[in-house]
Design an enzyme around this catalytic site. Sequence first.
Site, PDB file in Angstrom:
ATOM      1  CG  PHE A  35      -8.427  59.706  30.840  1.00  0.00           C
ATOM      2  CD1 PHE A  35      -8.768  61.011  30.274  1.00  0.00           C
ATOM      3  CD2 PHE A  35      -7.547  59.178  30.013  1.00  0.00           C
ATOM      4  CE1 PHE A  35      -8.116  61.592  29.065  1.00  0.00           C
ATOM      5  CE2 PHE A  35      -6.925  59.665  29.144  1.00  0.00           C
ATOM      6  CZ  PHE A  35      -7.143  60.779  28.349  1.00  0.00           C
ATOM      7  N   GLY A  37     -12.562  55.245  31.225  1.00  0.00           N
ATOM      8  CA  GLY A  37     -13.451  54.436  31.873  1.00  0.00           C
ATOM      9  C   GLY A  37     -14.940  54.992  31.802  1.00  0.00           C
ATOM     10  CB  VAL A  58      -3.715  53.880  39.202  1.00  0.00           C
ATOM     11  CG1 VAL A  58      -2.794  54.347  37.992  1.00  0.00           C
ATOM     12  CG2 VAL A  58      -3.234  52.644  39.993  1.00  0.00           C
ATOM     13  CG  ASN A  98       1.136  54.711  43.985  1.00  0.00           C
ATOM     14  OD1 ASN A  98       1.852  54.886  44.899  1.00  0.00           O
ATOM     15  ND2 ASN A  98       0.439  55.750  43.429  1.00  0.00           N
ATOM     16  CE1 TYR A 144      -0.928  51.230  27.105  1.00  0.00           C
ATOM     17  CE2 TYR A 144      -0.262  50.231  25.240  1.00  0.00           C
ATOM     18  CZ  TYR A 144      -1.105  50.243  26.290  1.00  0.00           C
ATOM     19  OH  TYR A 144      -1.616  49.055  26.639  1.00  0.00           O
ATOM     20  CB  THR A 174      -8.348  42.659  23.739  1.00  0.00           C
ATOM     21  OG1 THR A 174      -7.337  41.833  23.980  1.00  0.00           O
ATOM     22  CG2 THR A 174      -9.662  42.152  24.347  1.00  0.00           C
TER      23      THR A 174
END
Length: 312
Positions: A35, A37, A58, A98, A144, A174
């Site tokens: 999505f 990446g 995930v 998960n 988030y 970052t």
Amino acid sequence: MKKILVTGGAGFIGSHLCRRLVNDGYEVICLDNFFTGSKRNIQDLIEKPNFDVIRQDVTQPVKFNVDEIYNLACPASPVHYQYDPIATMKTSVLGAINMLELAQDNGAKILQASTSEVYGDPLVHPQLETYWGNVNPIGIRSCYDEGKRAAETLFFDYHRKCAIPIKIIRIFNTYGTAMHPNDGRVVSNFIVQALSGQDLTIYGDGQQTRSFCYVDDLVAGMILMMNSDPDFIGPVNLGNPGEFTMLELAEMVKAMTQSRSSIIFKPLPADDPKQRKPDITLAQQKLGWIPRISLKEGLTKTIQYFSNLEGL
């Protein structure tokens, strides 16, 4: 050979982590739904014999043998995590469940990539790990922020109830190579705008602050945390305590790119933190970790990366 799973492994930070682990000789599995990446981020790893890619979300359970798990999967920029806030929350919560179940099945150690956003718009400065935060649970950023807070809760509950060996890091701003040019983060925004001749857009008066950590420093801290004393589970702040205003950053990017762009101001988005600076005393004491790459050095590398992208 240790087998390591990196969820979100084709993303900005995940791809750097995969590359470091592959180069260190580990067998690495990258799990990503692509999505945010990109295959471009891991293109140089595809042919490596100790690297595999699985295209999967995930939020769907997985079953295979691993020794360690780095759980990085989640859109991390406001543009992307607000695009589908329900999916963002599911990624944090169901993804954590998960991966914790997978860790339990394998007796594996698992690291959760949490975020400084768990501190919200902080009333304590700089932010210590013991600070519980000043958060809005129903705002546009909450998918988030609250998702990551819930994931931390799940990690601690699985650790207490099921004795799963966990590690939790809280990542502060970052930046670096492999950032998505349209991810809405301030460093990439300023660089893309400067290189393309657009106005550099500051939201608010430009006096809000951030602390910027170059991605190589962060990855080094993540690996140190994964390999640290089993009794030290965190959470631990990983970030660069050097603090800069948005105006200072904009002026630095403009000068380094030799851009003729103007700097303009727009209203500050809701719940945008006014200050953000990590206290990294715990990381220094427990991990022997400090960031080593200055903002100017990191920006030089990042600007060069964006300069080589097509269309900029």
